[in-house]
Design a protein around this motif. Structure first.
Motif, PDB file in Angstrom:
ATOM      1  N   GLY A  75       0.781  -1.223   0.000  1.00 42.64           N
ATOM      2  CA  GLY A  75       0.000   0.000   0.000  1.00 42.64           C
ATOM      3  C   GLY A  75       0.814   1.275   0.000  1.00 42.64           C
ATOM      4  N   GLU A  76       2.134   1.162   0.083  1.00 45.01           N
ATOM      5  CA  GLU A  76       2.972   2.364   0.190  1.00 45.01           C
ATOM      6  C   GLU A  76       3.365   2.936  -1.167  1.00 45.01           C
ATOM      7  N   PHE A  77       3.610   2.062  -2.147  1.00 45.18           N
ATOM      8  CA  PHE A  77       4.027   2.499  -3.473  1.00 45.18           C
ATOM      9  C   PHE A  77       3.023   2.058  -4.538  1.00 45.18           C
ATOM     10  N   PHE A  78       2.784   2.941  -5.498  1.00 47.79           N
ATOM     11  CA  PHE A  78       2.056   2.596  -6.711  1.00 47.79           C
ATOM     12  C   PHE A  78       3.135   2.341  -7.756  1.00 47.79           C
ATOM     13  N   ILE A  79       3.344   1.078  -8.120  1.00 47.01           N
ATOM     14  CA  ILE A  79       4.497   0.704  -8.948  1.00 47.01           C
ATOM     15  C   ILE A  79       4.063   0.362 -10.366  1.00 47.01           C
ATOM     16  N   HIS A  80       4.738   0.978 -11.323  1.00 44.60           N
ATOM     17  CA  HIS A  80       4.519   0.661 -12.735  1.00 44.60           C
ATOM     18  C   HIS A  80       5.850   0.222 -13.340  1.00 44.60           C
ATOM     19  N   ARG A  81       5.838  -0.911 -14.000  1.00 50.82           N
ATOM     20  CA  ARG A  81       7.056  -1.434 -14.626  1.00 50.82           C
ATOM     21  C   ARG A  81       6.906  -1.467 -16.148  1.00 50.82           C
TER      22      ARG A  81
END
Length: 215
Positions: free
Chosen positions: A63-69
């Motif tokens: 819930g801390e990071f919104f990650i896009h790869r």
């Protein structure tokens, strides 16, 4: 037609191990996340490379990071031309809906996508020049930086190219009106990082000097 098959046994075993330990010990937290929705403080745009473990680097919780790869942690320029843009859509959602306070572009050493772009630009990977190459057309985002690389040995050039992918993405971020508006109003900050996987070091881009410095 069978388009999906059961998970490999080793992944099933790992899942059950996680459910019996990590999840069981923190089930209240997971339920809170599920019911309360996500409120990440930052969006991280990183490479698909399996060695880049964003949450481990920063010791982040769920819930801390919104990650896009994506390949080579690239951000395209803002071009709402009717095509499908996964990175642009993720960025728009993070900034306008989730209201993240930071967007972090995280590059890394030994990036295969950057190597491919270098090979393509030097004529060593003609297959990536084909219009049908998804990787090649994606790496066109980085292509303009090729002519700015130092006249040096290949490892030095590739490292410079990896860092150029971060800087190129930072500049492209500002072509999105909703990003530029948020930055100008002081509710969003942009950050460029490069991680040496083998050494475990992290460098950040300094806009004043144009260099990367150890964190």
């Amino acid at each position: 037609m069978k388009i999906a098959r059961p998970l490999p046994d080793y992944l099933v075993r790992r899942y059950h191990g996680w459910k019996a330990t990590s999840y069981a010990e923190n089930s209240a937290w997971y339920k809170r996340l599920a019911e309360g929705g996500q409120h990440p403080r930052a969006m991280v745009i990183s490479c698909c490379d399996s060695r880049v473990h964003v949450t481990s680097i920063f010791g982040a919780d769920q819930g801390e990071f919104f990650i896009h790869r994506n390949i080579a942690n690239l951000v395209p320029q803002c071009k709402p031309d009717g095509e499908q843009h996964g990175t642009s859509a993720a960025l728009e959602y993070a900034v306008t809906a989730l209201k993240v306070a930071h967007v972090i572009v995280l590059g890394h050493s030994g990036c295969g996508g950057v190597q491919g772009c270098h090979d393509m630009c030097s004529g060593a990977a003609p297959q990536l020049e084909a219009q049908s190459s998804f990787v090649g057309r994606w790496m066109d985002i980085l292509r303009p930086e090729y002519d700015n690389l130092p006249k040096a040995d290949l490892p030095t050039r590739l490292r410079a190219f990896e860092k150029a992918s971060v800087v190129r993405s930072l500049f492209n971020l500002m072509t999105f009106p909703f990003v530029a508006e948020a930055v100008d109003s002081g509710v969003l900050t942009l950050h460029g990082l490069w991680n040496d996987i083998g050494e475990g070091t992290l460098e950040q881009y300094d806009t004043e000097t144009g260099d990367f410095k150890l964190v």
